[in-house]
Design a protein around this motif. Structure first.
Motif, PDB file in Angstrom:
ATOM      1  N   GLU A   1       9.350 -16.887   0.008  1.00  0.00           N
ATOM      2  CA  GLU A   1      10.194 -16.354  -1.065  1.00  0.00           C
ATOM      3  C   GLU A   1      10.069 -14.839  -1.154  1.00  0.00           C
ATOM      4  OE1 GLU A   1      10.888 -16.763  -5.897  1.00  0.00           O
ATOM      5  OE2 GLU A   1       9.752 -18.296  -4.806  1.00  0.00           O
ATOM      6  N   GLN A   2       8.851 -14.326  -1.041  1.00  0.00           N
ATOM      7  CA  GLN A   2       8.665 -12.880  -1.079  1.00  0.00           C
ATOM      8  C   GLN A   2       9.396 -12.193   0.073  1.00  0.00           C
ATOM      9  OE1 GLN A   2       4.503 -11.797  -1.304  1.00  0.00           O
ATOM     10  NE2 GLN A   2       4.072 -13.363  -2.849  1.00  0.00           N
ATOM     11  N   SER A   3       9.316 -12.801   1.246  1.00  0.00           N
ATOM     12  CA  SER A   3       9.983 -12.233   2.415  1.00  0.00           C
ATOM     13  C   SER A   3      11.492 -12.212   2.232  1.00  0.00           C
ATOM     14  CB  SER A   3       9.603 -13.042   3.660  1.00  0.00           C
ATOM     15  OG  SER A   3      10.138 -12.463   4.830  1.00  0.00           O
ATOM     16  N   LEU A   4      12.042 -13.275   1.675  1.00  0.00           N
ATOM     17  CA  LEU A   4      13.483 -13.340   1.437  1.00  0.00           C
ATOM     18  C   LEU A   4      13.918 -12.335   0.373  1.00  0.00           C
ATOM     19  CD1 LEU A   4      13.979 -17.209   1.583  1.00  0.00           C
ATOM     20  CD2 LEU A   4      15.084 -15.544   3.087  1.00  0.00           C
ATOM     21  N   ARG A   5      13.085 -12.110  -0.625  1.00  0.00           N
ATOM     22  CA  ARG A   5      13.439 -11.147  -1.669  1.00  0.00           C
ATOM     23  C   ARG A   5      13.527  -9.727  -1.123  1.00  0.00           C
ATOM     24  NH1 ARG A   5      13.845 -13.058  -6.610  1.00  0.00           N
ATOM     25  NH2 ARG A   5      12.813 -15.020  -7.183  1.00  0.00           N
ATOM     26  N   LYS A   6      12.749  -9.424  -0.106  1.00  0.00           N
ATOM     27  CA  LYS A   6      12.733  -8.080   0.461  1.00  0.00           C
ATOM     28  C   LYS A   6      13.811  -7.864   1.523  1.00  0.00           C
ATOM     29  CE  LYS A   6       7.724  -7.652  -0.162  1.00  0.00           C
ATOM     30  NZ  LYS A   6       6.415  -7.558   0.547  1.00  0.00           N
TER      31      LYS A   6
ATOM     32  N   ASP B   1      18.197 -30.924   2.060  1.00  0.00           N
ATOM     33  CA  ASP B   1      17.202 -29.855   1.979  1.00  0.00           C
ATOM     34  C   ASP B   1      17.404 -29.048   0.700  1.00  0.00           C
ATOM     35  OD1 ASP B   1      14.975 -28.587   2.821  1.00  0.00           O
ATOM     36  OD2 ASP B   1      15.778 -27.886   4.712  1.00  0.00           O
ATOM     37  N   LEU B   2      17.267 -29.722  -0.424  1.00  0.00           N
ATOM     38  CA  LEU B   2      17.565 -29.128  -1.717  1.00  0.00           C
ATOM     39  C   LEU B   2      16.526 -28.078  -2.118  1.00  0.00           C
ATOM     40  CD1 LEU B   2      19.710 -29.339  -3.904  1.00  0.00           C
ATOM     41  CD2 LEU B   2      18.273 -31.001  -5.083  1.00  0.00           C
ATOM     42  N   HIS B   3      15.266 -28.253  -1.702  1.00  0.00           N
ATOM     43  CA  HIS B   3      14.240 -27.275  -2.041  1.00  0.00           C
ATOM     44  C   HIS B   3      14.564 -25.904  -1.445  1.00  0.00           C
ATOM     45  CE1 HIS B   3      12.017 -30.885  -3.087  1.00  0.00           C
ATOM     46  NE2 HIS B   3      11.084 -30.150  -3.651  1.00  0.00           N
TER      47      HIS B   3
ATOM     48  N   LEU C   1      15.556 -22.345  -3.348  1.00  0.00           N
ATOM     49  CA  LEU C   1      14.905 -21.073  -3.053  1.00  0.00           C
ATOM     50  C   LEU C   1      15.937 -19.997  -2.732  1.00  0.00           C
ATOM     51  CD1 LEU C   1      12.442 -19.311  -2.457  1.00  0.00           C
ATOM     52  CD2 LEU C   1      12.366 -20.322  -0.159  1.00  0.00           C
ATOM     53  N   LEU C   2      16.917 -20.338  -1.892  1.00  0.00           N
ATOM     54  CA  LEU C   2      17.939 -19.360  -1.513  1.00  0.00           C
ATOM     55  C   LEU C   2      18.766 -18.909  -2.716  1.00  0.00           C
ATOM     56  CD1 LEU C   2      19.191 -20.957   1.836  1.00  0.00           C
ATOM     57  CD2 LEU C   2      17.956 -18.788   1.585  1.00  0.00           C
ATOM     58  N   LYS C   3      19.060 -19.832  -3.607  1.00  0.00           N
ATOM     59  CA  LYS C   3      19.864 -19.463  -4.779  1.00  0.00           C
ATOM     60  C   LYS C   3      19.051 -18.574  -5.723  1.00  0.00           C
ATOM     61  CE  LYS C   3      23.415 -20.471  -5.199  1.00  0.00           C
ATOM     62  NZ  LYS C   3      24.651 -19.701  -4.853  1.00  0.00           N
ATOM     63  N   ARG C   4      17.750 -18.821  -5.845  1.00  0.00           N
ATOM     64  CA  ARG C   4      16.903 -17.940  -6.645  1.00  0.00           C
ATOM     65  C   ARG C   4      16.901 -16.524  -6.072  1.00  0.00           C
ATOM     66  NH1 ARG C   4      12.636 -18.765  -9.721  1.00  0.00           N
ATOM     67  NH2 ARG C   4      11.212 -17.685  -8.288  1.00  0.00           N
TER      68      ARG C   4
ATOM     69  N   TYR D   1      28.044 -23.832   3.999  1.00  0.00           N
ATOM     70  CA  TYR D   1      27.427 -22.520   3.812  1.00  0.00           C
ATOM     71  C   TYR D   1      28.185 -21.699   2.771  1.00  0.00           C
ATOM     72  CZ  TYR D   1      23.929 -22.490   7.574  1.00  0.00           C
ATOM     73  OH  TYR D   1      22.824 -22.718   8.350  1.00  0.00           O
ATOM     74  N   ARG D   2      29.489 -21.613   2.931  1.00  0.00           N
ATOM     75  CA  ARG D   2      30.293 -20.766   2.032  1.00  0.00           C
ATOM     76  C   ARG D   2      30.362 -21.339   0.621  1.00  0.00           C
ATOM     77  NH1 ARG D   2      33.213 -16.760   4.473  1.00  0.00           N
ATOM     78  NH2 ARG D   2      33.170 -16.743   6.751  1.00  0.00           N
ATOM     79  N   ARG D   3      30.389 -22.652   0.523  1.00  0.00           N
ATOM     80  CA  ARG D   3      30.446 -23.279  -0.801  1.00  0.00           C
ATOM     81  C   ARG D   3      29.214 -22.941  -1.625  1.00  0.00           C
ATOM     82  NH1 ARG D   3      30.604 -28.649   0.641  1.00  0.00           N
ATOM     83  NH2 ARG D   3      28.350 -28.858   0.324  1.00  0.00           N
ATOM     84  N   PHE D   4      28.060 -22.851  -0.963  1.00  0.00           N
ATOM     85  CA  PHE D   4      26.816 -22.631  -1.679  1.00  0.00           C
ATOM     86  C   PHE D   4      26.431 -21.157  -1.755  1.00  0.00           C
ATOM     87  CE2 PHE D   4      22.230 -22.658  -2.382  1.00  0.00           C
ATOM     88  CZ  PHE D   4      22.121 -23.595  -3.396  1.00  0.00           C
ATOM     89  N   LEU D   5      26.680 -20.408  -0.668  1.00  0.00           N
ATOM     90  CA  LEU D   5      26.211 -19.025  -0.605  1.00  0.00           C
ATOM     91  C   LEU D   5      27.305 -17.999  -0.890  1.00  0.00           C
ATOM     92  CD1 LEU D   5      23.895 -19.259   2.539  1.00  0.00           C
ATOM     93  CD2 LEU D   5      23.213 -19.274   0.128  1.00  0.00           C
ATOM     94  N   GLY D   6      28.564 -18.416  -0.865  1.00  0.00           N
ATOM     95  CA  GLY D   6      29.640 -17.488  -1.172  1.00  0.00           C
ATOM     96  C   GLY D   6      30.298 -16.886   0.059  1.00  0.00           C
TER      97      GLY D   6
END
Length: 365
Positions: free
Chosen positions: A275-280, A295-297, A301-304, A338-343
């Protein structure tokens, strides 16, 4: 620009690893071809399990036409039964009969089955090692300045591990080039796996790894360098005891299902670091990952990460998941997930993992 390269099962398949849907068939076919079907406790228990639970006779004729369940389906129902403190007929969790704890034992046998299937398929792969190609190309582009590159993997195999650690390098100890974010017991031993160096690439394996072995007594984790420790447990678990208390070590494997058990302290630590790596990061590159609903977990995480960014900074996504013979309808459905969830900030490319490995500079900026 900080970049996270996310590796799914499709990436490992390029180097010979089987997909989850093929694991069980590959395992039993391998045993039959090698004339190794024995009366060992593990093999007989697995054969009985598939017969009782799925009406599959693995001792019969050809396995080609058998529709095996996926690895995640089987481990998923076992993990759900344990989380609900329930059982299946003949597979109890707690009682005083002979089948006590049989469900947990089957789960362990299934992990060992997976380890052996992956080991056999990868060893028999005569193609080019594209994980090694990718790592070498990244080092060509970045030199020793790889601090802005991280890997997150859902795969249990150690293809990317060996590529990053530099298996063919002059340093047999390894470890300097790869940072799992974990404190392995090996670090305190002379001439063993050493701590990551200043320029180590971060690798976070969020579903566990076949070369991690956990001691539930000492609450420690050990790495088996360049080899699948879980596969070695098949031959003789007494050869891999905890060096402190001599207890049997256990693999850390979590299937990508809705009902993950994330309570292991080391796996929780890996998720926190991922999570820290993704935030940066500014750019996430998905390789060989179909963005499955189960793979909801990871989606959580990605949405956070996506919704918690400062200001108007945009997180870019690239998808590398094409392969020869992939149907257009499959591509469209995957692109839509991908687009439905991430935009809209998703670049769904027509590149395969092999093509990306040969020229990562085309995507990594």
């Amino acid at each position: 620009m900080n970049t996270v390269i996310f590796l799914g099962a499709g990436a490992s398949r390029t180097d010979g690893a089987p997909l989850q849907s093929d694991l069980f068939k590959d395992y039993f076919e391998c045993i039959k071809k090698q004339s190794q079907l024995t009366n060992s406790h593990m093999e007989r228990e697995l054969a009985t399990f598939f017969d009782l639970m799925f009406n599959i006779d693995v001792d019969g004729g050809s396995l080609e036409m058998i529709n095996f369940p996926t690895f995640e389906e089987v481990l998923g129902i076992l993990d759900l039964a344990e989380s609900r403190n329930e059982s299946f007929r003949e597979y109890d969790l707690d009682n005083i009969a002979s089948n006590c704890n049989r469900l947990r034992q089957i789960r362990m046998f299934l992990i060992m089955l997976m380890a052996k299937a992956i080991k056999e398929k990868v060893q028999n792969n005569t193609g080019r090692g594209y994980h090694e190609v990718l790592v070498n190309k990244i080092y060509e582009i970045k030199g020793s300045n790889t601090s802005d590159i991280s890997f997150i993997s859902t795969n249990y195999d150690i293809l990317i591990d060996n590529a990053l650690a530099g298996y063919a390098s002059a340093n047999p100890r390894g470890g300097e080039n790869i940072d799992y974010g974990l404190e392995f017991t090996n670090f305190t031993r002379e001439n063993d796996w050493c701590r990551p160096g200043n320029h180590a690439v971060k690798l976070y394996k969020i579903h566990g790894s076949l070369n991690w072995l956990y001691c539930s007594v000492c609450n420690t984790i050990t790495i088996t360098p360049y080899q699948k420790g879980a596969a070695n447990l098949i031959a003789d678990y007494t050869k891999l005891p905890c060096r402190e208390c001599e207890s049997v070590l256990l693999p850390i494997i979590v299937p990508p299902t809705y009902f993950k058990d994330m309570t292991n302290i080391f796996l929780s630590q890996v998720w926190a670091l991922a999570e820290q790596s993704l935030r940066k990061c500014n750019h996430v590159i998905f390789c060989g990952y179909s963005f499955p609903d189960a793979d909801l977990h990871l989606k959580y995480l990605l949405k956070r990460i996506q919704t918690g960014r400062k200001g108007n900074s945009v997180l870019k996504y690239s998808v590398i998941n094409n392969f020869m013979g992939k149907e257009e309808n499959t591509r469209k459905e995957e692109n839509n997930r991908y687009r439905r969830f991430l935009g809209r900030d998703v670049d769904y490319t027509d590149l395969s993992f092999e093509e990306f490995a040969e020229n990562p500079g085309k995507i990594i900026i």
